[in-house]
Design an enzyme around this catalytic site. Structure first.
Site, PDB file in Angstrom:
ATOM      1  N   ARG A  15       0.848  -1.183   0.000  1.00 39.65           N
ATOM      2  CA  ARG A  15       0.000   0.000   0.000  1.00 39.65           C
ATOM      3  C   ARG A  15       0.884   1.233   0.000  1.00 39.65           C
ATOM      4  O   ARG A  15       1.951   1.239   0.602  1.00 39.65           O
ATOM      5  CB  ARG A  15      -0.831  -0.018   1.284  1.00 39.65           C
ATOM      6  CG  ARG A  15      -2.071   0.853   1.245  1.00 39.65           C
ATOM      7  CD  ARG A  15      -2.830   0.682   2.535  1.00 39.65           C
ATOM      8  NE  ARG A  15      -3.836  -0.358   2.441  1.00 39.65           N
ATOM      9  CZ  ARG A  15      -5.102  -0.116   2.093  1.00 39.65           C
ATOM     10  NH1 ARG A  15      -5.478   1.107   1.824  1.00 39.65           N
ATOM     11  NH2 ARG A  15      -5.984  -1.086   2.048  1.00 39.65           N
ATOM     12  N   GLY A  16       0.435   2.258  -0.728  1.00 34.09           N
ATOM     13  CA  GLY A  16       1.188   3.504  -0.762  1.00 34.09           C
ATOM     14  C   GLY A  16       0.272   4.687  -0.616  1.00 34.09           C
ATOM     15  O   GLY A  16      -0.839   4.569  -0.115  1.00 34.09           O
ATOM     16  N   ASP A 130      12.902   9.114  -5.165  1.00 32.19           N
ATOM     17  CA  ASP A 130      12.271   8.496  -3.990  1.00 32.19           C
ATOM     18  C   ASP A 130      12.956   7.181  -3.670  1.00 32.19           C
ATOM     19  O   ASP A 130      12.313   6.153  -3.432  1.00 32.19           O
ATOM     20  CB  ASP A 130      10.768   8.300  -4.239  1.00 32.19           C
ATOM     21  CG  ASP A 130       9.987   8.012  -2.954  1.00 32.19           C
ATOM     22  OD1 ASP A 130      10.523   8.272  -1.858  1.00 32.19           O
ATOM     23  OD2 ASP A 130       8.843   7.527  -3.054  1.00 32.19           O
TER      24      ASP A 130
HETATM   25  P1  ADP Z   1       3.705   3.879  -3.647  1.00 27.15           P
HETATM   26  O1  ADP Z   1       4.011   4.665  -4.879  1.00 27.15           O
HETATM   27  O2  ADP Z   1       2.338   4.191  -3.134  1.00 27.15           O
HETATM   28  O3  ADP Z   1       4.790   3.968  -2.606  1.00 27.15           O
HETATM   29  P2  ADP Z   1       4.770   1.311  -4.457  1.00 27.15           P
HETATM   30  O4  ADP Z   1       4.826   1.100  -5.924  1.00 27.15           O
HETATM   31  O5  ADP Z   1       6.051   1.677  -3.794  1.00 27.15           O
HETATM   32  O6  ADP Z   1       3.601   2.335  -4.108  1.00 27.15           O
HETATM   33  O7  ADP Z   1       4.178  -0.022  -3.790  1.00 27.15           O
HETATM   34  C1  ADP Z   1       3.890  -0.056  -2.395  1.00 27.15           C
HETATM   35  C2  ADP Z   1       4.405  -1.361  -1.791  1.00 27.15           C
HETATM   36  O8  ADP Z   1       3.786  -2.485  -2.444  1.00 27.15           O
HETATM   37  C3  ADP Z   1       5.907  -1.589  -1.974  1.00 27.15           C
HETATM   38  O9  ADP Z   1       6.668  -0.925  -0.972  1.00 27.15           O
HETATM   39  C4  ADP Z   1       6.000  -3.097  -1.880  1.00 27.15           C
HETATM   40  O10 ADP Z   1       5.943  -3.522  -0.531  1.00 27.15           O
HETATM   41  C5  ADP Z   1       4.720  -3.557  -2.583  1.00 27.15           C
HETATM   42  N1  ADP Z   1       4.946  -3.794  -4.030  1.00 27.15           N
HETATM   43  C6  ADP Z   1       4.916  -2.865  -5.003  1.00 27.15           C
HETATM   44  N2  ADP Z   1       5.187  -3.389  -6.209  1.00 27.15           N
HETATM   45  C7  ADP Z   1       5.403  -4.703  -6.008  1.00 27.15           C
HETATM   46  C8  ADP Z   1       5.746  -5.806  -6.882  1.00 27.15           C
HETATM   47  N3  ADP Z   1       5.921  -5.622  -8.184  1.00 27.15           N
HETATM   48  N4  ADP Z   1       5.898  -7.031  -6.326  1.00 27.15           N
HETATM   49  C9  ADP Z   1       5.730  -7.210  -4.989  1.00 27.15           C
HETATM   50  N5  ADP Z   1       5.423  -6.217  -4.127  1.00 27.15           N
HETATM   51  C10 ADP Z   1       5.257  -4.974  -4.613  1.00 27.15           C
HETATM   52 MG    MG Z   2       5.230   6.179  -5.454  1.00 24.67          MG
HETATM   53 MG    MG Z   3       6.747   3.291  -2.749  1.00 21.97          MG
END
Ligand code: ADP
Ligand code: MG
Ligand code: MG
Length: 270
Positions: A15-16, A130
């Site tokens: 989640r983000g 980031d």
């Molecule tokens: P945000 O832009 O909201 O920070 P992210 O793309 O960083 O979102 O994704 C949030 C979290 O989801 C990551 O920190 C990770 O824990 C998980 N995640 C994201 N992409 C993947 C992926 N391709 N495979 C497994 N986990 C993922």
């Molecule tokens: Mg992001």
């Molecule tokens: Mg992120």
């Protein structure tokens, strides 16, 4: 049928700020992927929409690279925007650091892979902005994958970047000073990650975001002997060159790949 219907959305895996990441299944290829879903109503202004657009564009532009997360697809309907990504292991670098300090050869291998990804981004005039452990994932082969290009920005001759983005522990001082800055902000953040990998603690900390920012701005890099006694001199030398307050004197990602500690694979000699 809409593209979205080609994917069976399974459990939440992350989640983000704007979205949620799910594991998903794509029956026609018999593959599992990660599906990042962003609710368009959360994207209030033009700046937020820009983030989403650049996220998919940057990933397509940078692919393929062994240390950059592969994008499979990106599409929108009225309510949501979706990015389909290569599925990685559930544990990010954040979880690995939380288990305790890493041995030098392990840390050197990971930071080398991050520097390879950054060298590629910077050569194509893209800054990630980031860089933090939560955005460093691992594929099935345990290769490090740089992900989350939602804060990325193009830079170049006559095109300096500005705007405060990033996460308190990892943000470079010049970003906080509200001035124009360049891609060296990613090297600073990577240096902070290397420090945390070797010691288990970030170099600049505080009880609130404001206190962390103050510490970052002072940029007083210290190696407490209790924690750093066993860390090699070449590792500390690279840390000083990456976590250098003046971006014009800070090592580039490309130069850092040629640092003796990286070239030796973090193996102590003598
Ligand atoms: P945000 O832009 O909201 O920070 P992210 O793309 O960083 O979102 O994704 C949030 C979290 O989801 C990551 O920190 C990770 O824990 C998980 N995640 C994201 N992409 C993947 C992926 N391709 N495979 C497994 N986990 C993922
Ligand atoms: Mg992001
Ligand atoms: Mg992120």
């Amino acid at each position: 049928a809409h593209k979205k219907q080609q994917y069976q959305v399974l459990e939440e895996i992350g989640r983000g700020k704007f979205g949620t990441v799910f594991r998903c299944f794509h029956p026609s290829s018999n593959q599992f992927y990660a599906l990042k879903l962003i609710h368009n109503r959360l994207l209030t202004d033009a700046a937020d929409r820009h983030c989403l657009e650049i996220e998919a564009k940057a990933m397509i532009f940078l692919s393929p690279h062994p240390n950059i997360l592969k994008i499979i697809d990106a599409f929108q309907d009225g309510e949501t925007s979706t990015i389909v990504l290569q599925l990685c292991q559930p544990r990010t670098l954040f979880d690995r650091i939380a288990d305790g300090p890493l041995l030098e050869p392990h840390a050197a291998s990971l930071i080398k892979q991050l520097l390879e990804a950054l060298t590629h981004c910077h050569a194509l005039a893209l800054a990630h902005r980031d860089i933090k452990p939560e955005n460093l994932l691992f594929d099935d082969g345990n290769n490090l994958k740089l992900s989350d290009f939602g804060s990325a920005e193009w830079f170049g001759e006559g095109r300096p970047m500005s705007g405060v983005v990033g996460s308190p522990y990892y943000v470079a001082p010049e970003v906080l000073m509200g001035r124009e800055y360049d891609e060296k902000v990613d090297v600073w953040s990577s240096g902070v990650i290397l420090y945390a990998m070797l010691s288990g603690f970030p170099p600049f900390y505080g009880d609130s975001a404001a206190q962390i920012f103050e510490a970052v701005l002072r940029a007083n890099l210290r190696f407490p002997t209790t924690i750093f006694r066993s860390v090699s001199a070449p590792a500390k030398d690279l840390l000083r060159k990456m976590i250098c307050r003046d971006p014009s004197r800070r090592i580039s990602a490309h130069q850092a790949l040629r640092h003796p500690w990286i070239l030796s694979g973090g193996v102590k000699s003598g």
